[in-house]
Design a protein around this motif. Sequence first.
Motif, PDB file in Angstrom:
ATOM      1  N   ALA A 118       0.824  -1.204   0.000  1.00  0.00           N
ATOM      2  CA  ALA A 118       0.000   0.000   0.000  1.00  0.00           C
ATOM      3  C   ALA A 118       0.855   1.250   0.000  1.00  0.00           C
ATOM      4  O   ALA A 118       1.900   1.294   0.635  1.00  0.00           O
ATOM      5  CB  ALA A 118      -0.912   0.013   1.224  1.00  0.00           C
ATOM      6  N   SER A 119       0.402   2.270  -0.699  1.00  0.00           N
ATOM      7  CA  SER A 119       1.050   3.582  -0.626  1.00  0.00           C
ATOM      8  C   SER A 119       0.680   4.203   0.716  1.00  0.00           C
ATOM      9  O   SER A 119      -0.309   3.805   1.356  1.00  0.00           O
ATOM     10  CB  SER A 119       0.543   4.480  -1.759  1.00  0.00           C
ATOM     11  N   PRO A 120       1.419   5.192   1.194  1.00  0.00           N
ATOM     12  CA  PRO A 120       1.076   5.851   2.463  1.00  0.00           C
ATOM     13  C   PRO A 120      -0.346   6.407   2.474  1.00  0.00           C
ATOM     14  O   PRO A 120      -1.059   6.297   3.479  1.00  0.00           O
ATOM     15  CB  PRO A 120       2.124   6.962   2.573  1.00  0.00           C
ATOM     16  N   LEU A 121      -0.768   6.997   1.357  1.00  0.00           N
ATOM     17  CA  LEU A 121      -2.118   7.567   1.284  1.00  0.00           C
ATOM     18  C   LEU A 121      -3.173   6.485   1.433  1.00  0.00           C
ATOM     19  O   LEU A 121      -4.160   6.637   2.157  1.00  0.00           O
ATOM     20  CB  LEU A 121      -2.302   8.311  -0.047  1.00  0.00           C
ATOM     21  N   ASN A 122      -2.954   5.362   0.759  1.00  0.00           N
ATOM     22  CA  ASN A 122      -3.918   4.275   0.848  1.00  0.00           C
ATOM     23  C   ASN A 122      -3.895   3.578   2.198  1.00  0.00           C
ATOM     24  O   ASN A 122      -4.920   3.089   2.671  1.00  0.00           O
ATOM     25  CB  ASN A 122      -3.671   3.273  -0.274  1.00  0.00           C
ATOM     26  N   ALA A 123      -2.750   3.542   2.834  1.00  0.00           N
ATOM     27  CA  ALA A 123      -2.662   2.966   4.174  1.00  0.00           C
ATOM     28  C   ALA A 123      -3.525   3.766   5.144  1.00  0.00           C
ATOM     29  O   ALA A 123      -4.245   3.207   5.986  1.00  0.00           O
ATOM     30  CB  ALA A 123      -1.213   2.925   4.638  1.00  0.00           C
ATOM     31  N   ASP A 124      -3.461   5.101   5.023  1.00  0.00           N
ATOM     32  CA  ASP A 124      -4.283   5.947   5.889  1.00  0.00           C
ATOM     33  C   ASP A 124      -5.760   5.857   5.520  1.00  0.00           C
ATOM     34  O   ASP A 124      -6.638   5.933   6.388  1.00  0.00           O
ATOM     35  CB  ASP A 124      -3.807   7.402   5.808  1.00  0.00           C
ATOM     36  N   TYR A 125      -6.034   5.704   4.235  1.00  0.00           N
ATOM     37  CA  TYR A 125      -7.415   5.525   3.792  1.00  0.00           C
ATOM     38  C   TYR A 125      -7.984   4.243   4.390  1.00  0.00           C
ATOM     39  O   TYR A 125      -9.125   4.206   4.859  1.00  0.00           O
ATOM     40  CB  TYR A 125      -7.462   5.479   2.268  1.00  0.00           C
ATOM     41  N   MET A 126      -7.186   3.175   4.394  1.00  0.00           N
ATOM     42  CA  MET A 126      -7.634   1.913   4.974  1.00  0.00           C
ATOM     43  C   MET A 126      -7.866   2.057   6.476  1.00  0.00           C
ATOM     44  O   MET A 126      -8.835   1.532   7.023  1.00  0.00           O
ATOM     45  CB  MET A 126      -6.620   0.809   4.706  1.00  0.00           C
ATOM     46  N   ALA A 127      -6.982   2.787   7.169  1.00  0.00           N
ATOM     47  CA  ALA A 127      -7.137   2.997   8.605  1.00  0.00           C
ATOM     48  C   ALA A 127      -8.439   3.745   8.896  1.00  0.00           C
ATOM     49  O   ALA A 127      -9.163   3.423   9.848  1.00  0.00           O
ATOM     50  CB  ALA A 127      -5.949   3.780   9.158  1.00  0.00           C
ATOM     51  N   PHE A 128      -8.741   4.748   8.073  1.00  0.00           N
ATOM     52  CA  PHE A 128      -9.998   5.481   8.222  1.00  0.00           C
ATOM     53  C   PHE A 128     -11.190   4.554   8.021  1.00  0.00           C
ATOM     54  O   PHE A 128     -12.139   4.546   8.808  1.00  0.00           O
ATOM     55  CB  PHE A 128     -10.049   6.629   7.214  1.00  0.00           C
ATOM     56  N   ASN A 129     -11.153   3.746   6.956  1.00  0.00           N
ATOM     57  CA  ASN A 129     -12.256   2.835   6.666  1.00  0.00           C
ATOM     58  C   ASN A 129     -12.444   1.801   7.772  1.00  0.00           C
ATOM     59  O   ASN A 129     -13.572   1.449   8.123  1.00  0.00           O
ATOM     60  CB  ASN A 129     -12.018   2.133   5.323  1.00  0.00           C
ATOM     61  N   ASN A 130     -11.332   1.337   8.316  1.00  0.00           N
ATOM     62  CA  ASN A 130     -11.426   0.362   9.407  1.00  0.00           C
ATOM     63  C   ASN A 130     -12.053   0.983  10.650  1.00  0.00           C
ATOM     64  O   ASN A 130     -12.826   0.343  11.362  1.00  0.00           O
ATOM     65  CB  ASN A 130     -10.045  -0.210   9.732  1.00  0.00           C
ATOM     66  N   ALA A 131     -11.715   2.253  10.913  1.00  0.00           N
ATOM     67  CA  ALA A 131     -12.304   2.952  12.057  1.00  0.00           C
ATOM     68  C   ALA A 131     -13.809   3.124  11.861  1.00  0.00           C
ATOM     69  O   ALA A 131     -14.598   2.969  12.805  1.00  0.00           O
ATOM     70  CB  ALA A 131     -11.631   4.307  12.246  1.00  0.00           C
ATOM     71  N   TYR A 132     -14.211   3.460  10.629  1.00  0.00           N
ATOM     72  CA  TYR A 132     -15.639   3.623  10.322  1.00  0.00           C
ATOM     73  C   TYR A 132     -16.373   2.289  10.447  1.00  0.00           C
ATOM     74  O   TYR A 132     -17.483   2.213  10.996  1.00  0.00           O
ATOM     75  CB  TYR A 132     -15.767   4.183   8.906  1.00  0.00           C
ATOM     76  N   LYS A 133     -15.728   1.225   9.972  1.00  0.00           N
ATOM     77  CA  LYS A 133     -16.320  -0.108  10.072  1.00  0.00           C
ATOM     78  C   LYS A 133     -16.477  -0.517  11.532  1.00  0.00           C
ATOM     79  O   LYS A 133     -17.505  -1.077  11.937  1.00  0.00           O
ATOM     80  CB  LYS A 133     -15.437  -1.109   9.330  1.00  0.00           C
ATOM     81  N   GLU A 134     -15.464  -0.217  12.352  1.00  0.00           N
ATOM     82  CA  GLU A 134     -15.513  -0.533  13.779  1.00  0.00           C
ATOM     83  C   GLU A 134     -16.642   0.220  14.469  1.00  0.00           C
ATOM     84  O   GLU A 134     -17.377  -0.332  15.295  1.00  0.00           O
ATOM     85  CB  GLU A 134     -14.168  -0.172  14.416  1.00  0.00           C
ATOM     86  N   LEU A 135     -16.806   1.505  14.134  1.00  0.00           N
ATOM     87  CA  LEU A 135     -17.883   2.300  14.718  1.00  0.00           C
ATOM     88  C   LEU A 135     -19.236   1.665  14.449  1.00  0.00           C
ATOM     89  O   LEU A 135     -20.050   1.485  15.363  1.00  0.00           O
ATOM     90  CB  LEU A 135     -17.852   3.718  14.139  1.00  0.00           C
ATOM     91  N   ASN A 136     -19.477   1.317  13.205  1.00  0.00           N
ATOM     92  CA  ASN A 136     -20.784   0.777  12.848  1.00  0.00           C
ATOM     93  C   ASN A 136     -21.006  -0.620  13.393  1.00  0.00           C
ATOM     94  O   ASN A 136     -22.143  -0.995  13.709  1.00  0.00           O
ATOM     95  CB  ASN A 136     -20.950   0.824  11.333  1.00  0.00           C
ATOM     96  N   MET A 137     -19.936  -1.391  13.565  1.00  0.00           N
ATOM     97  CA  MET A 137     -20.063  -2.697  14.197  1.00  0.00           C
ATOM     98  C   MET A 137     -20.489  -2.531  15.661  1.00  0.00           C
ATOM     99  O   MET A 137     -21.370  -3.242  16.150  1.00  0.00           O
ATOM    100  CB  MET A 137     -18.744  -3.455  14.120  1.00  0.00           C
ATOM    101  N   ARG A 138     -19.885  -1.549  16.344  1.00  0.00           N
ATOM    102  CA  ARG A 138     -20.232  -1.319  17.743  1.00  0.00           C
ATOM    103  C   ARG A 138     -21.657  -0.794  17.894  1.00  0.00           C
ATOM    104  O   ARG A 138     -22.371  -1.142  18.842  1.00  0.00           O
ATOM    105  CB  ARG A 138     -19.228  -0.336  18.367  1.00  0.00           C
ATOM    106  N   ILE A 139     -22.084   0.053  16.943  1.00  0.00           N
ATOM    107  CA  ILE A 139     -23.467   0.539  16.976  1.00  0.00           C
ATOM    108  C   ILE A 139     -24.441  -0.617  16.766  1.00  0.00           C
ATOM    109  O   ILE A 139     -25.477  -0.712  17.432  1.00  0.00           O
ATOM    110  CB  ILE A 139     -23.670   1.641  15.916  1.00  0.00           C
ATOM    111  N   GLN A 140     -24.096  -1.529  15.856  1.00  0.00           N
ATOM    112  CA  GLN A 140     -24.968  -2.674  15.621  1.00  0.00           C
ATOM    113  C   GLN A 140     -25.016  -3.589  16.835  1.00  0.00           C
ATOM    114  O   GLN A 140     -26.077  -4.111  17.197  1.00  0.00           O
ATOM    115  CB  GLN A 140     -24.488  -3.460  14.397  1.00  0.00           C
ATOM    116  N   GLN A 141     -23.882  -3.781  17.493  1.00  0.00           N
ATOM    117  CA  GLN A 141     -23.848  -4.596  18.707  1.00  0.00           C
ATOM    118  C   GLN A 141     -24.706  -3.964  19.795  1.00  0.00           C
ATOM    119  O   GLN A 141     -25.412  -4.675  20.526  1.00  0.00           O
ATOM    120  CB  GLN A 141     -22.403  -4.762  19.193  1.00  0.00           C
ATOM    121  N   LEU A 142     -24.644  -2.650  19.910  1.00  0.00           N
ATOM    122  CA  LEU A 142     -25.485  -1.933  20.864  1.00  0.00           C
ATOM    123  C   LEU A 142     -26.951  -2.159  20.561  1.00  0.00           C
ATOM    124  O   LEU A 142     -27.749  -2.469  21.450  1.00  0.00           O
ATOM    125  CB  LEU A 142     -25.143  -0.436  20.803  1.00  0.00           C
TER     126      LEU A 142
END
Length: 378
Positions: A118-142
């Motif tokens: 991954a390029s640095p830009l895409n690595a950060d893009y993936m980190a952002f997407n993973n954070a968003y995915k984690e947020l929505n997983m936690r909301i669904q668990q709630l």
Amino acid sequence: MKHNNIFIASLATLLLVACGGKDNTCKVEALIDNMPQGTFYLVDKIANEVVDSAYVVNGVVSFAQQVDTAYEAIIVDVTNVAPGVKYSINDTSLHFAFIAEPGSSLKIDLNKGEFIEASPLNADYMAFNNAYKELNMRIQQLDDSLTLLMENQTLSPEDAENAFYANRDSLNAEYVEQLDAMLASHTNDIVGAIMLNAYLSKCDDDERIDAILATMSEYVQSYPAVNRRIQRRIKLKETAEGMPFKDFSIVQEDGTTVSLSDYVGKGNYVLADFWASWCPPCRKSMPLLKAFYNKYHDKGLEILGLATRDKVKESLKAIEEEQMPWPQMLSDNSPAAETYGVNGIPHLILFAPDGTIALRGYPDEEFLTRVKELITKQ
């Protein structure tokens, strides 16, 4: 109280750009197991346009494209999409999001949905997407846990709903903190624009938003999705409580022109109801509004219906079905919601007799109690 999952595409990015001199070729190498043949599209996510297509060859899907400006892209599996049928990400088995950027080179594992290189830009893009995915997983668990408590009669539906929104807001606040840190390194690139769009959707602190916007470049702020949110904020400020009403006009089906000023600023309180025939909460609120109207119309209250993103024929059908007794401003392309920064319906705005915006809110008993207090003070 079952809330639908916010769909999150498997988010990771791939892009392999061979760079040499002025060569901006963007090359993508995507590995896929157990798929001897298949067809994939490379799609510009924002434009929703297919920019390239490729077949699976020896377990690899490869793209090579000239890219002058980085953009958000998706690789979409269209192997089982019938000829002539427009693809839909929701109907495909594999899709992978990434930033197509000039001169970078990426490799991904499509089955795992992750980068190999991954390029640095895409690595950060993936980190952002993973954070968003984690947020929505936690909301669904709630949501799942509260639904279970409600089904077991441990929690009332009202308490479950209140608990959901309170905890969801807390999770969103944590996510905003994450974005604060991430945005500091992306004030002038596409990943910053994508992050800022998410930030504006989750943060409700105006001072904090203003502070973040002050650090963002013109490029980031002019990104289409971001700019729409910024323009809506401007319109909300222009039509906040205490501000004078903003007029608009529409041409109705019979060819006559009607303006908001035909109703507002004429000496009566006017409760504007932003609604639509296709909106279940709007339809559900009608009996409450009708009862309120019948009780306070003789005391000087008017209600004005402002159909939002609705076809006139559908609006008219709903008006008859719900037996709404108040006037309506109807148009297939009414500017009402845009003028007042209304993003979700139902939404009520109370105009004072002089046209000043007195209140804004949701059509429930609490809001109508505030309306009652104002109109009975006259």
